[in-house]
Structures are given as structure tokens and as C-alpha cells.
Design an enzyme around this catalytic site. Structure first.
Site, PDB file in Angstrom:
ATOM      1  N   HIS A 176       2.549   6.952   2.430  1.00  0.00           N
ATOM      2  CA  HIS A 176       2.150   8.320   2.117  1.00  0.00           C
ATOM      3  C   HIS A 176       2.393   9.287   3.280  1.00  0.00           C
ATOM      4  O   HIS A 176       2.902   8.870   4.327  1.00  0.00           O
ATOM      5  CB  HIS A 176       0.677   8.355   1.704  1.00  0.00           C
TER       6      HIS A 176
ATOM      7  N   LYS B 260       0.882  -1.167   0.000  1.00  0.00           N
ATOM      8  CA  LYS B 260       0.000   0.000   0.000  1.00  0.00           C
ATOM      9  C   LYS B 260       0.917   1.213   0.000  1.00  0.00           C
ATOM     10  O   LYS B 260       2.059   1.136   0.434  1.00  0.00           O
ATOM     11  CB  LYS B 260      -0.877   0.012   1.247  1.00  0.00           C
TER      12      LYS B 260
ATOM     13  N   HIS C  51       2.008   8.738   6.955  1.00  0.00           N
ATOM     14  CA  HIS C  51       2.982   7.957   7.728  1.00  0.00           C
ATOM     15  C   HIS C  51       4.118   8.811   8.280  1.00  0.00           C
ATOM     16  O   HIS C  51       4.973   8.313   9.004  1.00  0.00           O
ATOM     17  CB  HIS C  51       3.605   6.857   6.858  1.00  0.00           C
TER      18      HIS C  51
HETATM   19  N1  ARG Z   1       0.555  -1.185   9.921  1.00  0.00           N
HETATM   20  C1  ARG Z   1      -0.354  -0.434  10.725  1.00  0.00           C
HETATM   21  C2  ARG Z   1      -1.009   0.650   9.899  1.00  0.00           C
HETATM   22  O1  ARG Z   1      -0.435   1.143   8.953  1.00  0.00           O
HETATM   23  C3  ARG Z   1       0.326   0.228  11.897  1.00  0.00           C
HETATM   24  C4  ARG Z   1       0.898  -0.715  12.903  1.00  0.00           C
HETATM   25  C5  ARG Z   1       1.035  -0.091  14.248  1.00  0.00           C
HETATM   26  N2  ARG Z   1       1.602  -0.970  15.199  1.00  0.00           N
HETATM   27  C6  ARG Z   1       0.958  -1.949  15.829  1.00  0.00           C
HETATM   28  N3  ARG Z   1       1.620  -2.692  16.658  1.00  0.00           N
HETATM   29  N4  ARG Z   1      -0.335  -2.132  15.667  1.00  0.00           N
HETATM   30  O2  ARG Z   1      -2.129   1.023  10.200  1.00  0.00           O
END
Ligand code: ARG
Length: 576
Positions: A135, A132, A138
Site C-alpha cells: 500500500h 499483505k 510502502h
Molecule cells: N517487511 C518489513 C515491514 O513491512 C520491513 C522490513 C525492513 N527491513 C528489515 N531488515 N527489517 O514492516
């Protein structure tokens, strides 16, 4: 300033004891009561005497007057009682003799609070979802997360930075379907992540269809995607090979961005790593009778705690986002023995973290209260919100590239000598974005404006990096001239007092998980230094001692700025 506060507190303490020997108040208490007056013309520190009125059985005005009498000497240059406040001006000699040598001695370690020794912190941040788009939404988790890591390291904590990659899930099923339909190996090898994102966006749009234009939705493709993901889960070789390849391509791309920011991670264990660690936790939940079946799904009821249920297993038995987070936390506790685990994500995930933190508590893990969620607000670009699933997003790398291009233009105009210097352009372009972002409280929603961020005149990254470069260029031309330290004007004293506040700001930034405290501190230092630079001649000062002191002040400023820059992902620019 902490040391100075303590020193002054000791004297106030004596004054208090003089009035009432039985007063129950420690030197530390008094130090904590010392305030920075809003207007520095009143003094550098103020001590409000109102709270003492009861214990000392006197009016605040009397108390202030009595304590003021015995206060001069040491760090105190001047003390005055005004309306129940003690207004204190710090002695210039003291600043020169104590603060300045300490900074020069400790260099970039000056201001490090020793509060983390022997403790471990793990930080989960950035964590993009593979394939994905990466962007500008982030940006927050990436730079706030890294700044929190640097801050904790500075305070002596052992830190583990974890990039919990979103490298598992149904999006890979979709991507595999898309690749099989439209993909081209060579194109992806050349085009990298952009091609993957293109495929991802295309498959999503195709599944959705376009009602207005009479294009029907394609639920069959969604079913196929689930099927492909299921094959991944049971170890289908072809799909696993594709998945690995997709992850590799994405990581390569992220690393370019991390490099621009000067970020390295200690671990890239993503979601996929925890697949085989979930069953044990699910079993534990079951054994403890914490789960119940709701419409076929397994949930932990959290009504008692005012929250919707936490979903553990879907109807088909597959695991969910919270399930994985619980398993990951247990693994990290066992593996790293953390004293604190920090998770940085957007505010949209506040409930998710509250829910699974609660579940961890209910499971009897006594470290549940060491889990900390740090949310941040949304980012938009000149008003346009950012979506992820459509093609309509601003990629982080594009934002950086655009900023770097603009900086190149400005450099060509302002400093042709440095034109074409890629390294400087990158440091300033990327730094501008980071600094603009981090001067705001993290919880605030931010609207990005590239022009504002890149201005050399405002409270910007270029401005503070330029200030750093200025300290370097002064020092390059300076020859050391010995002599004694003399603080001869207000600008010097103000600069030194600003530098002396570094440790307190670092402590506040850590306590509140707020890197913006450091960004704003950097601005304070830059303002104080530039005022000093414009008002006082440094290299041309006639008096040898004055010149020597000013050079040393410039050196001290460079250390503190450099140290503070590194706490917030800002590169040190020796020349701009
Ligand atoms: N990959 C997730 C996102 O982009 C964020 C992960 C955050 N960390 C976690 N341990 N949940 O939404």
C-alpha cells in the site's frame, strides 16, 4: 560550485596570510566557510569574517576590506566588503569558459562526487510483506531506498539493493487456513495478489469476530493458523508448495510496480532465507551470556541503554523479527563486506533498529556502527490514515493507476498529439506521485493530494518533466552553429550557477540521506531554465555566439536534469 569555491578560497587564503602569516587556517576551511547569501542581489557567495577576528586581531570590517582588495580576477567578477562580510559575484566569463564546457564534457556524469570508490553499501528497502497489501505506506521505503541507492552509485559506491521480502511468518499459516476454507486455485491464478489479500483480510476479520454485531471471535482458527505455520517450519510438502506459490504470485505483482518506477533489485533474499542462519547467532548470544529468560522468553536486557529488552526467542522457542535481522546483518557483512548497511523503514520501527543494532554491538561485532537506520514519516491520503489489516487500504498500484488515468485526461486536452501514448502517461502519472512525495523531508508525515501532485503549474513532477521535454524540443530544432561561448545576460548566468551547484547538492543528499534535496534542486534548475527560456530567445537569437551559447546551455540543462531525475526515480520525458 565546489571548484569555484576552492579557487576563491585560495585567494582569500592569500589575503588572510597577508594579514597574519601565522594564521592557522587551510584553503579547505575557508572553502567550507563560504556561504550562499539569502539574497542573490548581494552576491553569489559570501565570506563571513567574524570568526577570523581573533586570530587576525582585527575587526571583521577591516579584514573584509583588506581581503576584498586582492580578490578580483579568475572566478571572482566582483568583490565587496559589507559589514564584516565579503560579498562575491562570480565572473560570467569564468562561468562560460569553465563550468559550461565541463558539463558538456561530462554529460550526465557531471556533478558526481568521487567519494565512494572502493566502498560497498547494501541497502535494504521496499521489503513488503507477502500476501499483505502493498500500500501507499510502502511508497516511502521504496522510493527513498532506491533514491539512496542511486545517489550512492552516482558517488562511486558499489551498491547492493536488497528486497528483504516478508516471506515467512504466521501470516502464511493464516493464509493457508483461509485458502483451505475458501480458496479457489483458478480464481487466484486469474486474480493474483488481490485474491490473496482478500483471503488474508477475510481470515483476519473472521478470527477477530464482530462483537457489535454478535459475531464471536474464532480463536480456533488462529490456533489452526499457528499449526499450519508450524507445519511449514518443519517442511510439510503441501504447505511449502502453497507458500512458494503465494510468494511467486505476490512477487509478480510487486515487479509490475517496480517496473513503473524503474526499480530493479540485486537480491530478493527475504526473511525465509535466514531461517537456518539464526541458530548460530542465538548460540553466540547464549555463549556470551547476553540472553536471559524472562517469563519463558529469551531476551537481551537493554535497560542499561534506556531501552526495553530485545526479544530473541518466544516462549515456544520460535524466533522473532530482531533475531532474523541480526542473522541477516551477519550474513550480509560476510557476503558483501559492506562499509555501510542502510535500512529504510517507517519511523514506527526506530526502536526495533536501535535495539538490535545495540545487540550486534554487544555481541562484539565491530561493524555495528556501519548499520544505519533511515526512518520516514507516515503517508495518508487526503487525511485518511492507512491501515493494513483491514480491507481499508490504498494500494500503491491503485494510486499509480489513478494518477495515470488523470494524466491521460489532461493529455487529451492539452496535447492531443500525444493522447494514447501509454508510456508518457505512465511516466508522468507515476512521476507526479514520486516527485510530490520526495519534495518533502523524509521524516515529515505526508498527506497525499492527487490534484496538487498532478498540477502542471505548481512545484510538481509534471512541471519538471515538462521542463525536461522543453529542453529536448529546443535541442531537436537546434542546429549547431559553432562560435565562442559568451554569457550575455543574468538569466544565463543564474542558470549556469544553479547547474554548478549540482555536486554540492548531491553530497548533501548523501550526507543527510535525504533525496528531497535533489527534488528541490530539480525545481531550482527548472525555475532557472524556464526564466532563461522566457526571457532570452534561444533559436532566434541574432548573434551567432549568443545563439550557440544558449543552445549549449540548454544542452547542459538537459544533462543535469536528466541525471538528477534518474537519482530520484523520475523518468526522462522527451515529449509531454
Ligand atoms: N517487511 C518489513 C515491514 O513491512 C520491513 C522490513 C525492513 N527491513 C528489515 N531488515 N527489517 O514492516
Amino acid at each position: 560550485m565546489l571548484k569555484i569555491k576552492l579557487q576563491i578560497a585560495e585567494k582569500i587564503y592569500e589575503g588572510v596570510k597577508g594579514i597574519n602569516p601565522d594564521a592557522e587556517l587551510s584553503v579547505q576551511d575557508i572553502a567550507a566557510m563560504l556561504e550562499y547569501p539569502p539574497d542573490t542581489s548581494m552576491g553569489d557567495l559570501a565570506f563571513p569574517c567574524f570568526k577570523l577576528s581573533k586570530t587576525l586581531r582585527r575587526s571583521p570590517v577591516q579584514i573584509a576590506a583588506t581581503i576584498a582588495e586582492g580578490l578580483c580576477g579568475g572566478a571572482v567578477g566582483h568583490a565587496e566588503a559589507v559589514n564584516g562580510y565579503l560579498n562575491i559575484k562570480i565572473s560570467n566569463e569564468y562561468l562560460g569558459e569553465n563550468v559550461l564546457p565541463e558539463i558538456l564534457d561530462k554529460k550526465e556524469n557531471y556533478g558526481a562526487p568521487r567519494i565512494g570508490e572502493g566502498k560497498t553499501v547494501v541497502l535494504d528497502y521496499s521489503s513488503p510483506n507477502v500476501a499483505k497489501p502493498f500500500h501507499i505506506g510502502h511508497l516511502g521505503t521504496t522510493v527513498i531506498g532506491h533514491a539512496l541507492k542511486k545517489l550512492h552509485e552516482f558517488a562511486g559506491y558499489k551498491c547492493v539493493g536488497i528486497n528483504y521480502l516478508g516471506d515467512w511468518g504466521t501470516q502464511f499459516g493464516k493464509l493457508i487456513v483461509a485458502y483451505k476454507l475458501w480458496g479457489d486455485k483458478k480464481q487466484i491464478e486469474e486474480g493474483g495478489i488481490d485474491k490473496l489479500v482478500e483471503l488474508y483480510v477475510r481470515i483476519n476479520n473472521t478470527i477477530k469476530g464482530d462483537e457489535e454485531n454478535g459475531i464471536p471471535a474464532r480463536e480456533d482458527l488462529a490456533d489452526q493458523a499457528r499449526e499450519e505455520f508450524h507445519k511449514m517450519e518443519i517442511g510439510d510438502e503441501e504447505n511449502i508448495a502453497l507458500w512458494k506459490w503465494f510468494v511467486e504470485i505476490s512477487l509478480e505483482e510487486y515487479q509490475k510496480t517496480y517496473k513503473q518506477l524503474g526499480i530493479e533489485f540485486d537480491s530478493y533474499k527475504g526473511e525465509s532465507f535466514y531461517t537456518d542462519k539464526m541458530p548460530a547467532q542465538v548460540e553466540k548470544l547464549r555463549e556470551m551470556n547476553l540472553m536471559k529468560i524472562d517469563d519463558g522468553a529469551s531476551i537481551v536486557d537493554l535497560e542499561e541503554y534506556g531501552m526495553p529488552p530485545c526479544l530473541i526467542l518466544k516462549r515456544d522457542g520460535s524466533t522473532l523479527y530482531p533475531t532474523r535481522d541480526i542473522a541477516a546483518a551477519v550474513y550480509r557483512k560476510e557476503h558483501y563486506g559492506f562499509d555501510k548497511a542502510i535500512y529504510v523503514t517507517s519511523t514506527q520501527q526506530i526502536l526495533h533498529f536501535k535495539q538490535w543494532f545495540k545487540v550486534v554491538e554487544l555481541m562484539g561485532y565491530d561493524w555495528y556502527d556501519q548499520l544505519v537506520h533511515i526512518p520516514y514519516g507516515t503517508v495518508s491520503l487526503n487525511g485518511a490514515k492507512l491501515a493494513t489489516r483491514t480491507g481499508n487500504v490504498v494500494l500503491l498500484k491503485d494510486l499509480f493507476a489513478q494518477a495515470i488515468e488523470k494524466v491521460k485526461g489532461i493529455m487529451a486536452e492539452k496535447n492531443p498529439d500525444l493522447a494514447g501514448n501509454e508510456e508518457v502517461a505512465e511516466a508522468v502519472g507515476v512521476g507526479a506521485i514520486v516527485f510530490y512525495y520526495l519534495t518533502n523531508n523524509r521524516i515529515k508525515d505526508i498527506n497525499f493530494n492527487l490534484e496538487d501532485a498532478l498540477s502542471f503549474d505548481g512545484n510538481t513532477g509534471p512541471y519538471v518533466q515538462y521542463t525536461y521535454a522543453r529542453t529536448c524540443s529546443v535541442l531537436e530544432k537546434a542546429t549547431h552553429c559553432g562560435g565562442k561561448i559568451v554569457i550575455s545576460c543574468d538569466e544565463e548566468a543564474t542558470l549556469l550557477k544553479t547547474l554548478a551547484q549540482y555536486e554540492e547538492r548531491v553530497r548533501t543528499a548523501i550526507k543527510d540521506y535525504e533525496p528531497s534535496v535533489i527534488a528541490r534542486y530539480i525545481l531550482d534548475v527548472a525555475v532557472a531554465f524556464n526564466k532563461f527560456y522566457h526571457e532570452c530567445s534561444i533559436l532566434n537569437a541574432e548573434d551567432n555566439d549568443v545563439r550557440g551559447t544558449r543552445i549549449l546551455l540548454t544542452e547542459a540543462t538537459r544533462y543535469v536534469l536528466g541525471s538528477a531525475f534518474s537519482l530520484i526515480c523520475l523518468k526522462k520525458t522527451e515529449r509531454i
